[in-house]
Motif scaffolding. Sequence first.
Motif, PDB file in Angstrom:
ATOM      1  N   LYS A  18       1.087  -1.312   0.131  1.00 22.97           N
ATOM      2  CA  LYS A  18       0.236   0.223  -0.198  1.00 22.97           C
ATOM      3  C   LYS A  18       1.072   1.926  -0.077  1.00 22.97           C
ATOM      4  O   LYS A  18       0.656   1.541  -0.891  1.00 22.97           O
ATOM      5  N   ARG A  19       1.993   1.195   0.946  1.00 30.70           N
ATOM      6  CA  ARG A  19       2.946   2.596   0.839  1.00 30.70           C
ATOM      7  C   ARG A  19       3.800   2.166  -0.508  1.00 30.70           C
ATOM      8  O   ARG A  19       3.380   4.125  -1.123  1.00 30.70           O
ATOM      9  N   SER A  20       3.940   1.514  -0.464  1.00 25.09           N
ATOM     10  CA  SER A  20       4.638   1.809  -2.453  1.00 25.09           C
ATOM     11  C   SER A  20       3.796   2.268  -3.998  1.00 25.09           C
ATOM     12  O   SER A  20       4.146   2.783  -4.148  1.00 25.09           O
ATOM     13  N   LYS A  21       2.658   1.483  -3.395  1.00 26.81           N
ATOM     14  CA  LYS A  21       1.454   1.725  -4.710  1.00 26.81           C
ATOM     15  C   LYS A  21       1.280   3.443  -4.406  1.00 26.81           C
ATOM     16  O   LYS A  21       1.105   4.426  -5.425  1.00 26.81           O
ATOM     17  N   SER A  22       0.730   3.880  -3.251  1.00 27.62           N
ATOM     18  CA  SER A  22       0.695   5.010  -2.949  1.00 27.62           C
ATOM     19  C   SER A  22       1.611   6.122  -3.417  1.00 27.62           C
ATOM     20  O   SER A  22       1.642   7.344  -3.545  1.00 27.62           O
ATOM     21  N   HIS A  23       2.986   5.484  -3.267  1.00 28.15           N
ATOM     22  CA  HIS A  23       4.054   6.473  -3.586  1.00 28.15           C
ATOM     23  C   HIS A  23       4.212   7.208  -5.138  1.00 28.15           C
ATOM     24  O   HIS A  23       4.151   8.139  -5.292  1.00 28.15           O
ATOM     25  N   PHE A  24       4.143   5.664  -6.271  1.00 35.44           N
ATOM     26  CA  PHE A  24       3.498   6.206  -6.995  1.00 35.44           C
ATOM     27  C   PHE A  24       2.765   6.549  -7.775  1.00 35.44           C
ATOM     28  O   PHE A  24       2.834   6.978  -8.762  1.00 35.44           O
ATOM     29  N   ASP A  25       1.683   5.939  -6.705  1.00 30.19           N
ATOM     30  CA  ASP A  25       0.542   7.285  -7.246  1.00 30.19           C
ATOM     31  C   ASP A  25       0.659   8.629  -6.968  1.00 30.19           C
ATOM     32  O   ASP A  25       0.095   8.953  -8.219  1.00 30.19           O
ATOM     33  N   LEU A  26       1.466   8.918  -5.974  1.00 29.44           N
ATOM     34  CA  LEU A  26       1.616  10.392  -5.973  1.00 29.44           C
ATOM     35  C   LEU A  26       2.812  10.832  -6.963  1.00 29.44           C
ATOM     36  O   LEU A  26       2.278  11.940  -7.664  1.00 29.44           O
ATOM     37  N   ALA A  27       3.069   9.891  -7.748  1.00 22.76           N
ATOM     38  CA  ALA A  27       4.988  10.595  -8.008  1.00 22.76           C
ATOM     39  C   ALA A  27       4.272  10.721  -9.760  1.00 22.76           C
ATOM     40  O   ALA A  27       4.395  11.645 -10.446  1.00 22.76           O
ATOM     41  N   ILE A  28       3.175   9.821  -9.623  1.00 25.45           N
ATOM     42  CA  ILE A  28       2.460   9.426 -11.325  1.00 25.45           C
ATOM     43  C   ILE A  28       1.686  11.391 -11.780  1.00 25.45           C
ATOM     44  O   ILE A  28       1.535  12.066 -12.739  1.00 25.45           O
ATOM     45  N   ASP A  29       0.758  11.263 -10.530  1.00 21.84           N
ATOM     46  CA  ASP A  29      -0.099  12.465 -10.368  1.00 21.84           C
ATOM     47  C   ASP A  29       1.212  13.531 -10.509  1.00 21.84           C
ATOM     48  O   ASP A  29       0.444  14.531 -10.549  1.00 21.84           O
ATOM     49  N   LEU A  30       2.553  13.946 -10.007  1.00 17.79           N
ATOM     50  CA  LEU A  30       2.591  15.404  -9.698  1.00 17.79           C
ATOM     51  C   LEU A  30       3.517  15.596 -11.113  1.00 17.79           C
ATOM     52  O   LEU A  30       3.712  16.425 -11.203  1.00 17.79           O
ATOM     53  N   ALA A  31       3.497  14.419 -11.587  1.00 21.22           N
ATOM     54  CA  ALA A  31       4.536  14.210 -12.867  1.00 21.22           C
ATOM     55  C   ALA A  31       3.752  15.098 -13.416  1.00 21.22           C
ATOM     56  O   ALA A  31       3.992  15.535 -14.932  1.00 21.22           O
ATOM     57  N   ASP A  32       2.064  14.286 -13.867  1.00 17.69           N
ATOM     58  CA  ASP A  32       0.897  14.584 -15.011  1.00 17.69           C
ATOM     59  C   ASP A  32       1.269  16.517 -14.751  1.00 17.69           C
ATOM     60  O   ASP A  32       0.509  17.167 -15.643  1.00 17.69           O
ATOM     61  N   LYS A  33       0.757  16.733 -13.282  1.00 18.24           N
ATOM     62  CA  LYS A  33       0.545  18.099 -13.355  1.00 18.24           C
ATOM     63  C   LYS A  33       1.721  18.801 -13.697  1.00 18.24           C
ATOM     64  O   LYS A  33       1.476  20.442 -14.262  1.00 18.24           O
ATOM     65  N   GLY A  34       2.793  19.095 -13.841  1.00 19.18           N
ATOM     66  CA  GLY A  34       3.825  19.297 -13.147  1.00 19.18           C
ATOM     67  C   GLY A  34       4.402  19.884 -15.290  1.00 19.18           C
ATOM     68  O   GLY A  34       5.039  20.051 -15.034  1.00 19.18           O
ATOM     69  N   GLY A  35       4.150  18.572 -16.010  1.00 11.05           N
ATOM     70  CA  GLY A  35       4.696  18.613 -17.461  1.00 11.05           C
ATOM     71  C   GLY A  35       5.778  17.647 -17.488  1.00 11.05           C
ATOM     72  O   GLY A  35       6.265  18.414 -17.995  1.00 11.05           O
ATOM     73  N   PHE A  36       6.413  16.602 -16.346  1.00  8.76           N
ATOM     74  CA  PHE A  36       7.378  15.956 -16.714  1.00  8.76           C
ATOM     75  C   PHE A  36       6.809  14.560 -17.329  1.00  8.76           C
ATOM     76  O   PHE A  36       6.931  13.826 -16.403  1.00  8.76           O
ATOM     77  N   PRO A  37       6.856  14.278 -18.643  1.00  5.29           N
ATOM     78  CA  PRO A  37       6.022  13.113 -18.892  1.00  5.29           C
ATOM     79  C   PRO A  37       7.150  11.877 -18.088  1.00  5.29           C
ATOM     80  O   PRO A  37       7.071  11.119 -17.759  1.00  5.29           O
TER      81      PRO A  37
END
Length: 219
Positions: A18-37
């Motif tokens: 669960k912790r690993s998934k939450s970490h990746f979920d957040l990283a994906i969301d931040l990259a999408d919002k920040g424009g870092f493909p």
Amino acid sequence: RYLLLRSKNDPRQDEAFKRSKSHFDLAIDLADKGGFPIPGLDSLQDRAVLYTYARQFDLARLDIDVLCRKIPYNYQIKEGQGLSSLTDDEQRVDVYYRFMGQVEELRAAIVYEEASLAAQSPEATMQLKSLAMVKHFTLASAYFNAFSSEAFLQQQTHSHIYDKLRGSPEEFVLSIRDKYLPTWLEEYKLPAEPICSQFDGIFKSLLTGNKRWGQSSRR
């Protein structure tokens, strides 16, 4: 940490997942919002790996599909078309080839693990799944060849092939080498070299029971 706990069947593995998934979920969301493909694709691939190890194969496939949709078409091998030749170094994004190679490795792992987990899979079924696995690894090798001359990625792929096929009947190994591999290369319009030379050592090791592979000639 999740993989370590899972390998030991530690009861804390669910929380680690669960912790690993939450970490990746957040990283994906931040990259999408920040424009870092690229970082976003990296985290998406990492989450697909996590799902695969957790045997949540449907979720892994969903992430794989999303990742492929985000990578330009001309970086992807298509049946009957091969891999587009991008000669302008200013336009090439080589890391896309690495992502696609990793995608094919994941597909190989999923198709093999699903068959292995099925109750009493007959030998014929396992051989069909093994063929599908090696086909994905063949495509992975083609991508890694386009990405870099670095040996590590290829060595990793070859180790996976050897480990999964070790102990297979000689006739089956020979059929992959002499029948199926050439067929796949033609199907996807991929050059025989360097893939055939890279795979030679694997086949020789499988046929002789020797885990050390390297430069070899075809039998």
